[in-house]
Design a protein around this motif. Structure first.
Motif, PDB file in Angstrom:
ATOM      1  N   ARG A   1       0.859  -1.191   0.000  1.00  0.00           N
ATOM      2  CA  ARG A   1       0.000   0.000   0.000  1.00  0.00           C
ATOM      3  C   ARG A   1       0.889   1.232   0.000  1.00  0.00           C
ATOM      4  NH1 ARG A   1      -5.235   0.361   1.558  1.00  0.00           N
ATOM      5  NH2 ARG A   1      -6.342  -1.598   1.719  1.00  0.00           N
ATOM      6  N   GLY A   2       0.491   2.246  -0.753  1.00  0.00           N
ATOM      7  CA  GLY A   2       1.292   3.464  -0.808  1.00  0.00           C
ATOM      8  C   GLY A   2       2.546   3.315  -1.652  1.00  0.00           C
ATOM      9  N   GLU A   3       2.533   2.313  -2.543  1.00  0.00           N
ATOM     10  CA  GLU A   3       3.700   2.094  -3.403  1.00  0.00           C
ATOM     11  C   GLU A   3       3.261   2.063  -4.868  1.00  0.00           C
ATOM     12  OE1 GLU A   3       7.469  -0.945  -3.530  1.00  0.00           O
ATOM     13  OE2 GLU A   3       5.489  -1.847  -3.395  1.00  0.00           O
ATOM     14  N   VAL A   4       4.074   2.681  -5.728  1.00  0.00           N
ATOM     15  CA  VAL A   4       3.793   2.636  -7.170  1.00  0.00           C
ATOM     16  C   VAL A   4       4.848   1.745  -7.828  1.00  0.00           C
ATOM     17  CG1 VAL A   4       3.483   3.968  -9.292  1.00  0.00           C
ATOM     18  CG2 VAL A   4       2.901   5.011  -7.096  1.00  0.00           C
ATOM     19  N   VAL A   5       4.377   0.664  -8.421  1.00  0.00           N
ATOM     20  CA  VAL A   5       5.289  -0.263  -9.099  1.00  0.00           C
ATOM     21  C   VAL A   5       5.089  -0.141 -10.609  1.00  0.00           C
ATOM     22  CG1 VAL A   5       5.838  -2.702  -9.491  1.00  0.00           C
ATOM     23  CG2 VAL A   5       5.396  -1.883  -7.175  1.00  0.00           C
ATOM     24  N   GLY A   6       6.164   0.113 -11.321  1.00  0.00           N
ATOM     25  CA  GLY A   6       6.103   0.213 -12.782  1.00  0.00           C
ATOM     26  C   GLY A   6       6.409  -1.140 -13.390  1.00  0.00           C
ATOM     27  N   LEU A   7       5.526  -1.608 -14.263  1.00  0.00           N
ATOM     28  CA  LEU A   7       5.746  -2.871 -14.967  1.00  0.00           C
ATOM     29  C   LEU A   7       6.209  -2.506 -16.371  1.00  0.00           C
ATOM     30  CD1 LEU A   7       5.396  -5.953 -14.691  1.00  0.00           C
ATOM     31  CD2 LEU A   7       3.020  -5.660 -15.426  1.00  0.00           C
ATOM     32  N   LEU A   8       7.483  -2.780 -16.645  1.00  0.00           N
ATOM     33  CA  LEU A   8       8.064  -2.360 -17.919  1.00  0.00           C
ATOM     34  C   LEU A   8       8.451  -3.564 -18.757  1.00  0.00           C
ATOM     35  CD1 LEU A   8      10.639   0.384 -16.810  1.00  0.00           C
ATOM     36  CD2 LEU A   8       8.181   0.505 -16.976  1.00  0.00           C
ATOM     37  N   GLY A   9       8.404  -3.372 -20.062  1.00  0.00           N
ATOM     38  CA  GLY A   9       8.831  -4.434 -20.959  1.00  0.00           C
ATOM     39  C   GLY A   9       8.558  -3.992 -22.385  1.00  0.00           C
ATOM     40  N   PRO A  10       9.307  -4.531 -23.347  1.00  0.00           N
ATOM     41  CA  PRO A  10       9.055  -4.170 -24.754  1.00  0.00           C
ATOM     42  C   PRO A  10       7.671  -4.656 -25.190  1.00  0.00           C
ATOM     43  CG  PRO A  10      11.094  -5.434 -24.510  1.00  0.00           C
ATOM     44  CD  PRO A  10      10.383  -5.494 -23.201  1.00  0.00           C
ATOM     45  N   ASN A  11       7.242  -4.265 -26.379  1.00  0.00           N
ATOM     46  CA  ASN A  11       5.955  -4.734 -26.914  1.00  0.00           C
ATOM     47  C   ASN A  11       5.922  -6.258 -26.872  1.00  0.00           C
ATOM     48  OD1 ASN A  11       6.186  -2.093 -29.262  1.00  0.00           O
ATOM     49  ND2 ASN A  11       4.680  -2.234 -27.648  1.00  0.00           N
ATOM     50  N   GLY A  12       4.811  -6.778 -26.391  1.00  0.00           N
ATOM     51  CA  GLY A  12       4.635  -8.230 -26.364  1.00  0.00           C
ATOM     52  C   GLY A  12       5.320  -8.925 -25.196  1.00  0.00           C
ATOM     53  N   ALA A  13       5.867  -8.158 -24.260  1.00  0.00           N
ATOM     54  CA  ALA A  13       6.620  -8.755 -23.135  1.00  0.00           C
ATOM     55  C   ALA A  13       5.721  -9.529 -22.179  1.00  0.00           C
ATOM     56  CB  ALA A  13       7.357  -7.664 -22.365  1.00  0.00           C
ATOM     57  N   GLY A  14       4.453  -9.109 -22.104  1.00  0.00           N
ATOM     58  CA  GLY A  14       3.530  -9.797 -21.197  1.00  0.00           C
ATOM     59  C   GLY A  14       2.915  -8.888 -20.138  1.00  0.00           C
ATOM     60  N   LYS A  15       3.030  -7.583 -20.325  1.00  0.00           N
ATOM     61  CA  LYS A  15       2.527  -6.633 -19.308  1.00  0.00           C
ATOM     62  C   LYS A  15       0.997  -6.678 -19.216  1.00  0.00           C
ATOM     63  CE  LYS A  15       4.377  -3.168 -21.514  1.00  0.00           C
ATOM     64  NZ  LYS A  15       4.959  -3.915 -22.651  1.00  0.00           N
ATOM     65  N   THR A  16       0.339  -6.499 -20.365  1.00  0.00           N
ATOM     66  CA  THR A  16      -1.132  -6.468 -20.353  1.00  0.00           C
ATOM     67  C   THR A  16      -1.682  -7.822 -19.900  1.00  0.00           C
ATOM     68  OG1 THR A  16      -1.106  -4.833 -22.110  1.00  0.00           O
ATOM     69  CG2 THR A  16      -3.176  -5.959 -21.756  1.00  0.00           C
ATOM     70  N   SER A  17      -1.025  -8.899 -20.302  1.00  0.00           N
ATOM     71  CA  SER A  17      -1.480 -10.229 -19.874  1.00  0.00           C
ATOM     72  C   SER A  17      -1.371 -10.356 -18.359  1.00  0.00           C
ATOM     73  CB  SER A  17      -0.635 -11.325 -20.545  1.00  0.00           C
ATOM     74  OG  SER A  17      -0.752 -11.231 -21.944  1.00  0.00           O
ATOM     75  N   THR A  18      -0.299  -9.806 -17.793  1.00  0.00           N
ATOM     76  CA  THR A  18      -0.135  -9.849 -16.332  1.00  0.00           C
ATOM     77  C   THR A  18      -1.262  -9.066 -15.656  1.00  0.00           C
ATOM     78  OG1 THR A  18       2.257 -10.055 -16.594  1.00  0.00           O
ATOM     79  CG2 THR A  18       1.462  -9.322 -14.433  1.00  0.00           C
ATOM     80  N   LEU A  19      -1.556  -7.881 -16.173  1.00  0.00           N
ATOM     81  CA  LEU A  19      -2.653  -7.098 -15.587  1.00  0.00           C
ATOM     82  C   LEU A  19      -3.985  -7.847 -15.741  1.00  0.00           C
ATOM     83  CD1 LEU A  19      -2.009  -3.344 -16.536  1.00  0.00           C
ATOM     84  CD2 LEU A  19      -1.118  -4.670 -14.636  1.00  0.00           C
ATOM     85  N   SER A  20      -4.178  -8.475 -16.900  1.00  0.00           N
ATOM     86  CA  SER A  20      -5.429  -9.214 -17.122  1.00  0.00           C
ATOM     87  C   SER A  20      -5.580 -10.343 -16.108  1.00  0.00           C
ATOM     88  CB  SER A  20      -5.472  -9.811 -18.530  1.00  0.00           C
ATOM     89  OG  SER A  20      -5.395  -8.790 -19.482  1.00  0.00           O
ATOM     90  N   ALA A  21      -4.464 -10.961 -15.743  1.00  0.00           N
ATOM     91  CA  ALA A  21      -4.524 -12.041 -14.747  1.00  0.00           C
ATOM     92  C   ALA A  21      -4.884 -11.473 -13.372  1.00  0.00           C
ATOM     93  CB  ALA A  21      -3.183 -12.775 -14.690  1.00  0.00           C
ATOM     94  N   ILE A  22      -4.331 -10.298 -13.040  1.00  0.00           N
ATOM     95  CA  ILE A  22      -4.661  -9.676 -11.742  1.00  0.00           C
ATOM     96  C   ILE A  22      -6.153  -9.323 -11.714  1.00  0.00           C
ATOM     97  CG2 ILE A  22      -4.187  -7.760 -10.149  1.00  0.00           C
ATOM     98  CD1 ILE A  22      -1.363  -7.577 -11.414  1.00  0.00           C
ATOM     99  N   GLU A  23      -6.671  -8.910 -12.880  1.00  0.00           N
ATOM    100  CA  GLU A  23      -8.101  -8.571 -12.969  1.00  0.00           C
ATOM    101  C   GLU A  23      -8.994  -9.807 -12.943  1.00  0.00           C
ATOM    102  OE1 GLU A  23      -9.407  -5.717 -16.114  1.00  0.00           O
ATOM    103  OE2 GLU A  23      -7.265  -5.709 -16.509  1.00  0.00           O
ATOM    104  N   GLY A  24      -8.380 -10.977 -13.126  1.00  0.00           N
ATOM    105  CA  GLY A  24      -9.175 -12.203 -13.147  1.00  0.00           C
ATOM    106  C   GLY A  24      -9.763 -12.507 -14.517  1.00  0.00           C
ATOM    107  N   LEU A  25      -9.291 -11.797 -15.552  1.00  0.00           N
ATOM    108  CA  LEU A  25      -9.824 -12.030 -16.898  1.00  0.00           C
ATOM    109  C   LEU A  25      -9.180 -13.248 -17.552  1.00  0.00           C
ATOM    110  CD1 LEU A  25      -9.837  -8.326 -18.206  1.00  0.00           C
ATOM    111  CD2 LEU A  25     -11.745  -9.632 -17.247  1.00  0.00           C
ATOM    112  N   ILE A  26      -7.944 -13.540 -17.124  1.00  0.00           N
ATOM    113  CA  ILE A  26      -7.254 -14.733 -17.615  1.00  0.00           C
ATOM    114  C   ILE A  26      -6.866 -15.516 -16.371  1.00  0.00           C
ATOM    115  CG2 ILE A  26      -5.252 -15.609 -18.885  1.00  0.00           C
ATOM    116  CD1 ILE A  26      -4.881 -12.940 -20.171  1.00  0.00           C
ATOM    117  N   THR A  27      -7.071 -16.828 -16.410  1.00  0.00           N
ATOM    118  CA  THR A  27      -6.699 -17.625 -15.235  1.00  0.00           C
ATOM    119  C   THR A  27      -5.360 -18.297 -15.482  1.00  0.00           C
ATOM    120  OG1 THR A  27      -9.033 -18.037 -14.902  1.00  0.00           O
ATOM    121  CG2 THR A  27      -7.510 -19.426 -13.663  1.00  0.00           C
TER     122      THR A  27
END
Ligand SMILES: Nc1ncnc2c1ncn2[C@@H]1O[C@H](COP(=O)(O)OP(=O)(O)OP(=O)(O)O)[C@@H](O)[C@H]1O
Length: 243
Positions: A18-44
């Motif tokens: 809590r109270g922390e900002v974490v930057g998820l960095l990576g080139p195109n296609g690295a897996g950032k959006t997929s990681t966020l989608s998993a946190i959202e529960g959209l991908i299991t």
């Protein structure tokens, strides 16, 4: 995490306080959006667990979602709905009670008080982003996900968004943001996680990562003078462009 036979994210693990900002960095296609989608529960994910403020995303999806705020690259609210209708809709979904006066006050805070009756499609890009961010935190989530939040914004709107992020951090939210901007990382991130090909390559504060890799030969070859986070990022992920 797979799409068919393609493993998009493999053993990516990180923690956000809590109270922390974490930057998820990576080139195109690295897996950032997929990681966020998993946190959202959209991908299991096939393996591993994800918890949001103690709620297991797979086993307690309702609790996890209630503690999560999501602000996506392209806000896709109903184009014809007015700002006030959109705010009422999402307040209702999250069980938040807001009177007309309170909505006006909140919209004034983000410079939209004069636009309450305007349909979403008639807002400028910056106004749409501000509304989308407001909706993402309407239920005061413990964790906020921001997927390239400043993509396409002008410098003024970018600064304003960074101020909002600072405010959420000060209010005690944990924040994960994806970005391709090292300026953004330097401006708002406490810590970064660099991923590529679905795996974590490095994690630490921007200053730690620069210090740890300052003397690498690949970094030295890339640097023009003082080593920057850009140099470290490119040295770790390779100079070739991605599709
Ligand atoms: N719906 C999908 N179906 C199949 N493969 C996908 C799908 N979404 C993503 N991928 C693949 O999974 C990998 C990770 O993609 P992802 O979108 O998570 O990357 P990213 O880091 O967010 O990229 P960008 O910076 O371009 O947004 C890529 O190889 C991508 O092609």
């Amino acid at each position: 995490m797979r799409y068919g036979s393609h493993i998009a994210v493999d053993q990516v693990g990180f923690h956000v306080e809590r109270g922390e900002v974490v930057g998820l960095l990576g080139p195109n296609g690295a897996g950032k959006t997929s990681t966020l989608s998993a946190i959202e529960g959209l991908i299991t994910p096939a393996h591993g667990t994800i918890t949001v403020d103690g709620a297991d995303v797979a086993r307690q999806p309702i609790e996890a979602n209630a503690r999560l705020g999501v602000h996506l690259q392209a806000s896709s609210f109903q184009a014809e709905l007015s700002i006030e209708q959109i705010v009422r809709l999402y307040a209702g979904l999250y069980g938040v009670r807001l009177s007309h006066g309170q909505i006006t006050d909140r919209m004034r805070d983000i410079g939209l008080a004069g636009e309450l009756g305007k349909p979403f499609k008639k807002l400028s890009g910056g106004q749409q982003q501000r509304l989308s961010l407001f909706i993402a935190v309407i239920h005061q989530p413990s964790l906020l996900l921001l997927d390239e939040p400043t993509a396409g914004l002008d410098p003024q709107s970018r600064r304003q968004l960074w101020q909002r992020v600072d405010q959420f951090r000060a209010d005690g939210s944990g924040i994960v943001l994806t970005t391709h901007s090292m300026e953004e990382v330097q401006a708002v991130c406490d810590r970064i996680v660099i991923i590529d090909h679905g795996r974590v390559l490095a994690t630490g504060t921007p200053a730690d990562l620069i210090a740890a890799h300052r003397d690498d030969r690949r970094v030295r070859d890339l640097a023009h003078g003082e080593v920057t986070l850009d140099d470290v990022f490119i040295a770790l992920t390779g100079a070739q462009t991605r599709d």
